[in-house]
Design a protein around this motif. Structure first.
Motif, short mmCIF file in Angstrom:
data_model
loop_
_atom_site.label_atom_id
_atom_site.label_comp_id
_atom_site.label_asym_id
_atom_site.label_seq_id
_atom_site.Cartn_x
_atom_site.Cartn_y
_atom_site.Cartn_z
N VAL A 285 34.13 -85.18 -31.72
CA VAL A 285 33.06 -84.53 -32.47
C VAL A 285 31.81 -84.43 -31.61
O VAL A 285 31.27 -85.45 -31.17
CB VAL A 285 32.74 -85.29 -33.77
CG1 VAL A 285 31.62 -84.61 -34.52
CG2 VAL A 285 33.99 -85.41 -34.64
N ASN A 325 29.41 -90.66 -42.21
CA ASN A 325 30.18 -89.73 -43.03
C ASN A 325 30.19 -88.32 -42.44
O ASN A 325 31.20 -87.61 -42.51
CB ASN A 325 29.62 -89.67 -44.45
CG ASN A 325 30.44 -90.49 -45.43
OD1 ASN A 325 31.26 -91.30 -45.02
ND2 ASN A 325 30.23 -90.29 -46.71
N VAL A 326 29.06 -87.90 -41.90
CA VAL A 326 28.98 -86.57 -41.28
C VAL A 326 29.98 -86.46 -40.13
O VAL A 326 30.74 -85.49 -40.02
CB VAL A 326 27.55 -86.30 -40.78
CG1 VAL A 326 27.51 -85.05 -39.90
CG2 VAL A 326 26.59 -86.14 -41.95
N ALA A 329 33.54 -86.40 -41.41
CA ALA A 329 33.91 -85.11 -42.01
C ALA A 329 34.37 -84.14 -40.93
O ALA A 329 35.37 -83.42 -41.09
CB ALA A 329 32.74 -84.53 -42.79
N ALA A 330 33.64 -84.12 -39.82
CA ALA A 330 34.03 -83.25 -38.71
C ALA A 330 35.32 -83.74 -38.06
O ALA A 330 36.19 -82.93 -37.70
CB ALA A 330 32.91 -83.19 -37.68
N ARG A 333 38.39 -82.70 -40.01
CA ARG A 333 38.72 -81.29 -39.81
C ARG A 333 39.50 -81.09 -38.50
O ARG A 333 40.45 -80.31 -38.44
CB ARG A 333 37.43 -80.46 -39.81
CG ARG A 333 37.66 -78.98 -39.67
CD ARG A 333 36.38 -78.19 -39.85
NE ARG A 333 35.36 -78.50 -38.85
CZ ARG A 333 34.26 -79.18 -39.09
NH1 ARG A 333 34.01 -79.65 -40.29
NH2 ARG A 333 33.38 -79.42 -38.13
N VAL A 344 29.73 -80.50 -35.00
CA VAL A 344 29.26 -80.80 -36.35
C VAL A 344 28.65 -79.53 -36.96
O VAL A 344 27.97 -78.77 -36.28
CB VAL A 344 28.21 -81.93 -36.31
CG1 VAL A 344 27.51 -82.07 -37.65
CG2 VAL A 344 28.86 -83.25 -35.95
N ARG A 345 28.91 -79.32 -38.25
CA ARG A 345 28.36 -78.19 -38.98
C ARG A 345 27.38 -78.68 -40.03
O ARG A 345 27.42 -79.84 -40.43
CB ARG A 345 29.49 -77.39 -39.64
CG ARG A 345 30.55 -76.92 -38.68
CD ARG A 345 31.75 -76.31 -39.41
NE ARG A 345 32.84 -76.01 -38.49
CZ ARG A 345 34.06 -75.62 -38.89
NH1 ARG A 345 34.33 -75.49 -40.18
NH2 ARG A 345 34.99 -75.36 -37.98
N ASP A 348 29.06 -80.17 -42.91
CA ASP A 348 29.47 -81.58 -42.75
C ASP A 348 28.36 -82.50 -43.25
O ASP A 348 28.62 -83.58 -43.79
CB ASP A 348 29.78 -81.89 -41.29
CG ASP A 348 30.97 -81.10 -40.76
OD1 ASP A 348 31.89 -80.81 -41.55
OD2 ASP A 348 30.98 -80.76 -39.57
N ALA A 351 28.62 -83.09 -46.77
CA ALA A 351 29.77 -83.91 -47.14
C ALA A 351 29.42 -85.39 -47.24
O ALA A 351 30.25 -86.22 -47.61
CB ALA A 351 30.90 -83.72 -46.13
N SER A 423 35.55 -76.32 -45.96
CA SER A 423 35.34 -77.57 -45.23
C SER A 423 36.34 -77.77 -44.11
O SER A 423 36.00 -78.31 -43.05
CB SER A 423 35.43 -78.75 -46.21
OG SER A 423 34.51 -78.62 -47.26
N ASP A 424 37.58 -77.35 -44.33
CA ASP A 424 38.64 -77.59 -43.35
C ASP A 424 38.93 -76.38 -42.47
O ASP A 424 39.94 -76.36 -41.76
CB ASP A 424 39.92 -78.02 -44.07
CG ASP A 424 39.72 -79.29 -44.89
OD1 ASP A 424 38.84 -80.09 -44.51
OD2 ASP A 424 40.43 -79.47 -45.89
#
Length: 515
Positions: A285, A325-326, A329-330, A333, A344-345, A348, A351, A423-424
């Motif tokens: 990430v 958590n961010v 989340a990435a 994915r 990272v988005r 994210d 999320a 998200s995915d």
């Protein structure tokens, strides 16, 4: 030469009381020890409390003054303000090793014996009394104050099993089982959340703090304990669970007030240091500095929010957990799509709601809104605040449509188009979705003209969409599998939620009527 100047490997060659006397050892109290080592560090310019950020001009000078004054200390502040961490760092101001009578449970100084055991050893063995060396890490004792803590736990009590085993009467002091405080002799003793300690237990600390001795039931013993006390307390506890009794507070020499980070930059340093990001996550990430700003902004917004109990505070653990958590989340994915890396988005960031909901105490209005709703509002406010640092204020162009740089973007949504950011979605799908919005790439390029790579350019494009949603130029709705952007008006008629955070209460009521 003082024994403290002797290398550790040579210290351990000193194994008897006679050898210790010959080394030039002189006893000194733990407070003098802390003071002397602090003076040495300050004189050499060495950092005294590494890893503590934001306190350089407030808490740390107060703490250093208290140590130089040989004071017992109370750290008073809301949760998540590094009180316990500071207390644990005090250990680094102790001498690396100190001599003790071997086998002593009270860490007896060989030249100033305290316990019956130590006196007996010296009486029978004289200069051949065995000496051990105690490391500073073993001279730190910490106790969390809870309602079930007893005087026996802290001070001690008569032990019937010991009396029976040794065949001693209860009048013999050797039947005493010493508590945590006597066992912390010549060290640092920390009581966390002091107001939670029952008043009658706090009273038992009076003599220890003032006179340096203890009283156990009917035993006529005096133990002049040498202890540096550090207490921590949360102001909220004074009303919710208890208080520090006045005579005890009077005996604590210095009360030092802690606080939360006063800037985003300080908060970021703390989060980056404390977040548990594995090397594998760092490889998979790739982050963006704005994500750190957004995460820290949540805490600042929460501390000012009318939905959050200000007296309870917002712990620095919120931002640490949110950032973890961010990244996760990435990472999820990447794993689902079988890709090697991703960036990272902004999605994210959204999320990280589960990391926020459990970290804030809500007032009545917040409970009515719901923990999840409050978390989304805080995140929306964070985006709205940070948006102005990178893009022009959309409100300025409401009456100057011809100069509006966002006009082409909002017009596309007004024509009935929608944009789904799942998200995915793979990086390729993410790119394809963003590039279909006319004018979005041009806006990002105009105001953020020097991205490091295409991924950063796409990040700015997405951030622009989130900012426009926060300023009510387009709508953002939460889907089960991600987010959907579309025209604001159509979203209102369909009953969607156009923003994570509405501008004010009046607009909230107007939106409900429109729904």
């Amino acid at each position: 030469m003082l024994y403290t100047d002797i290398p550790a490997e040579q210290l351990h060659r000193i194994k008897t009381l006679g050898q210790l006397k010959a080394s030039g050892y002189e006893p000194r109290s733990v407070k003098e020890e802390l003071r002397a080592n602090l003076i040495k560090k300050l004189s050499s310019g060495e950092e005294v409390f590494p890893g503590i950020f934001g306190y350089e001009e407030t808490v740390i000078p107060d703490l250093q003054r208290a140590i130089l004054s040989r004071h017992h200390i109370n750290l008073l502040g809301l949760r998540g303000q590094a009180k316990t961490r500071i207390a644990r760092l005090l250990v680094q101001l102790l001498d690396e090793y100190v001599p003790v009578i071997a086998g002593s449970e009270l860490n007896d100084d060989p030249l100033q014996p305290l316990s019956r055991f130590a006196h007996d050893q010296i009486l029978h063995h004289a200069d051949e009394t065995a000496i051990a060396w105690l490391h500073r890490d073993d001279r730190y004792t910490e106790k969390l104050a809870t309602p079930d803590v007893s005087v026996a736990d802290l001070i001690g009590d008569a032990d019937p099993i010991k009396a029976a085993t040794l065949k001693l009467p209860y009048s013999d002091e050797r039947v005493i089982h010493f508590g945590l405080i006597p066992r912390a002799h010549r060290g640092i003793f920390v009581i966390n959340e002091l107001p939670d300690l029952q008043a009658r237990i706090q009273v038992s600390l009076f003599n220890i703090l003032q006179e340096g001795d203890i009283q156990i039931r009917g035993f006529k013993i005096r133990l002049p304990l040498d202890i540096q006390f550090v207490f921590t307390a949360n102001p909220e506890d004074y009303t919710n669970r208890g208080s520090i009794v006045t005579p005890l507070k009077d005996r604590i020499d210095s009360q030092i007030i802690t606080h939360y980070p006063k800037s985003i930059e300080v908060g970021k340093r703390i989060t980056k240091q404390e977040a548990r990001i594995t090397p594998a996550q760092q490889e998979r990430v790739l982050g963006h500095e704005l994500i750190h700003d957004l995460v820290e902004q949540i805490a600042f917004e929460a501390r000012e929010s009318e939905y959050v109990d200000a007296k309870s505070g917002v712990s620095a653990r919120l931002t640490i957990s949110a950032y973890e958590n961010v990244v996760s989340a990435a990472e999820r994915r990447v794993l689902l799509n079988g890709e090697a890396q991703t960036h990272v988005r902004v999605a994210d960031f959204l999320a990280a709601v589960p990391a926020v909901t459990g970290k804030v105490e809500l007032v009545y209005e917040g409970e009515q809104e719901g923990a999840g709703g409050v978390a989304y509002r805080l995140m929306g406010k964070a985006i709205r605040t940070q948006f102005l640092n990178y893009f022009p204020d959309p409100d300025k162009f409401k009456k100057q449509k011809e100069k509006d740089p966002y006009k082409k973007v909002t017009a596309w949504f007004s024509d009935g188009h929608t944009l789904d950011l799942l998200s995915d979605a793979s990086d390729e799908e993410y790119k394809r979705e963003l590039l279909q919005v006319p004018g979005l790439s041009e806006v990002a390029e105009k105001f953020q003209p020097t991205p490091k790579d295409e991924a950063e350019h796409l990040f700015w494009m997405e951030f622009c969409l989130h900012g426009l949603a926060e300023y009510s130029l387009i709508s953002r709705n939460r889907l089960t599998a991600g987010l959907q952007f579309k025209d604001l008006l159509s979203s209102m008629f369909s009953g969607g939620s156009f923003s994570l955070e509405d501008e004010d209460d009046d607009e909230d009521e107007e939106d409900k009527r429109r729904y």
